[in-house]
Design an enzyme around this catalytic site. Structure first.
Site, PDB file in Angstrom:
ATOM      1  N   SER A 207       0.813  -1.214   0.000  1.00 34.90           N
ATOM      2  CA  SER A 207       0.000   0.000   0.000  1.00 34.90           C
ATOM      3  C   SER A 207       0.850   1.270   0.000  1.00 34.90           C
ATOM      4  CB  SER A 207      -0.933   0.012   1.213  1.00 34.90           C
ATOM      5  OG  SER A 207      -1.778  -1.110   1.209  1.00 34.90           O
ATOM      6  N   HIS A 259       0.421   5.037   4.344  1.00 32.64           N
ATOM      7  CA  HIS A 259      -0.282   5.592   3.189  1.00 32.64           C
ATOM      8  C   HIS A 259       0.057   7.062   2.990  1.00 32.64           C
ATOM      9  CE1 HIS A 259      -3.623   2.312   3.677  1.00 32.64           C
ATOM     10  NE2 HIS A 259      -2.435   1.811   3.389  1.00 32.64           N
TER      11      HIS A 259
END
Length: 310
Positions: A207, A259
């Protein structure tokens, strides 16, 4: 009397188009007024039946016309037209092959693998991002953690959503450059995350690199529309932040720091890469191949270090 008449004529206020093109628009009149201010030429703006009219004194008329004519000539083609859409590279199959390889590697992490002198090893334990371990020098975790996933839903989520973004990025920049930027943004995002989180913080997953791709796309749009009004070049950046808010902050196990820092790292690398691509074009086949090989070798080297130095 003659001197008084000449003084009165000099003080007379006259309309000021650059050429005989009719009265300027409100926006144009305001811009012209700023130009005159910069040259210390007095002006006056009056409202007439046909619109706004810019006036200057007769004694300043010629110099004002000359300054505005020069301004209009220098800014006739500004801002430049939006850049033409870049043709896409036909490399979808190669990109999907890498994603399939990532999925295959996930299956390997579920197996009990024995190494000489070490017995059964847990690849996820060896390769996951661990704040304290990274701070102690285990650099390979910045890379290996990007190739690991907690479970099948985690893997499928990254492949289905992030895979589409990666395919588009590779078609925009070429596979070698795109994967190098993805790996770089993932590593940099992980490095920042490891130092910003608590020492016992652990995380894994692609991610960080996927949100790096979102940041790269935001940077590309920002650079391409840098000469246009704010609402044009801020749109890609705002879209990237919105995507980060929607996709990157939900779920109990979501690592928001990974993220966020991945997005920031991708944004920074994209702001460096996109101007180079604009000036020099996408890398040729040889350079693209070398970049792809370098990225692959770095992943292999990182796992070799994880298996032998941990």
């Amino acid at each position: 009397m003659e001197g008084e008449r000449q003084a009165t004529e000099q003080e007379q206020w006259l309309p000021l188009p650059v050429e005989t093109t009719g009265q300027p628009s409100r926006r144009q009149a305001e811009v012209w007024a700023l130009v005159l201010d910069s040259r210390s030429i007095p002006w006056r703006l009056e409202q007439t039946g046909a619109g706004r009219q810019l006036l200057v004194q007769r004694r300043h008329l010629e110099s004002a016309r000359a300054e505005l004519r020069l301004y209009e000539e220098q800014n006739r083609n500004w801002p430049p037209p939006p850049p033409a859409m870049r043709s896409l590279v036909g490399n979808t199959l190669a990109t999907l092959s890498v994603l399939i390889l990532l999925a295959t590697f996930h299956n390997l992490t579920l197996l009990e693998i024995s190494l000489p002198g070490q017995g059964v090893v847990d690849l996820r334990d060896l390769g996951a991002l661990h704040g304290a371990a990274v701070q102690e020098g285990q650099w390979w975790r910045l890379v290996t953690s990007l190739t690991l996933h907690a479970d099948l839903p985690h893997l499928l989520g990254n492949l289905c959503i992030g895979g589409a973004i990666i395919v588009l990025l590779c078609r925009e920049l070429g596979s070698g450059l795109a994967w190098s930027l993805l790996l770089g943004s993932g590593m940099l995002g992980n490095l920042i995350n490891a130092w910003m989180q608590a020492p016992d913080h652990r995380s894994l997953g692609a991610s960080t690199a996927l949100f790096g791709a979102v940041g790269i796309f935001a940077a590309m749009g920002t650079v391409r529309y840098r000469h246009h009004p704010l609402r044009r070049w801020l749109v890609p950046l705002a879209a990237g932040l919105a995507l980060l808010a929607m996709m990157g902050s939900e779920g109990e196990r979501t690592d928001l720091g990974a993220h966020l820092f991945g997005f920031g790292a991708g944004l920074g690398l994209g702001l460096i890469a996109e101007p180079l691509v604009e000036r020099q074009g996408r890398p040729g086949r040889l350079v693209n191949t070398l970049l792809a090989l370098a990225a692959a070798l770095l992943v292999i080297l990182a796992w070799w270090a994880a298996l032998t130095l941990s």
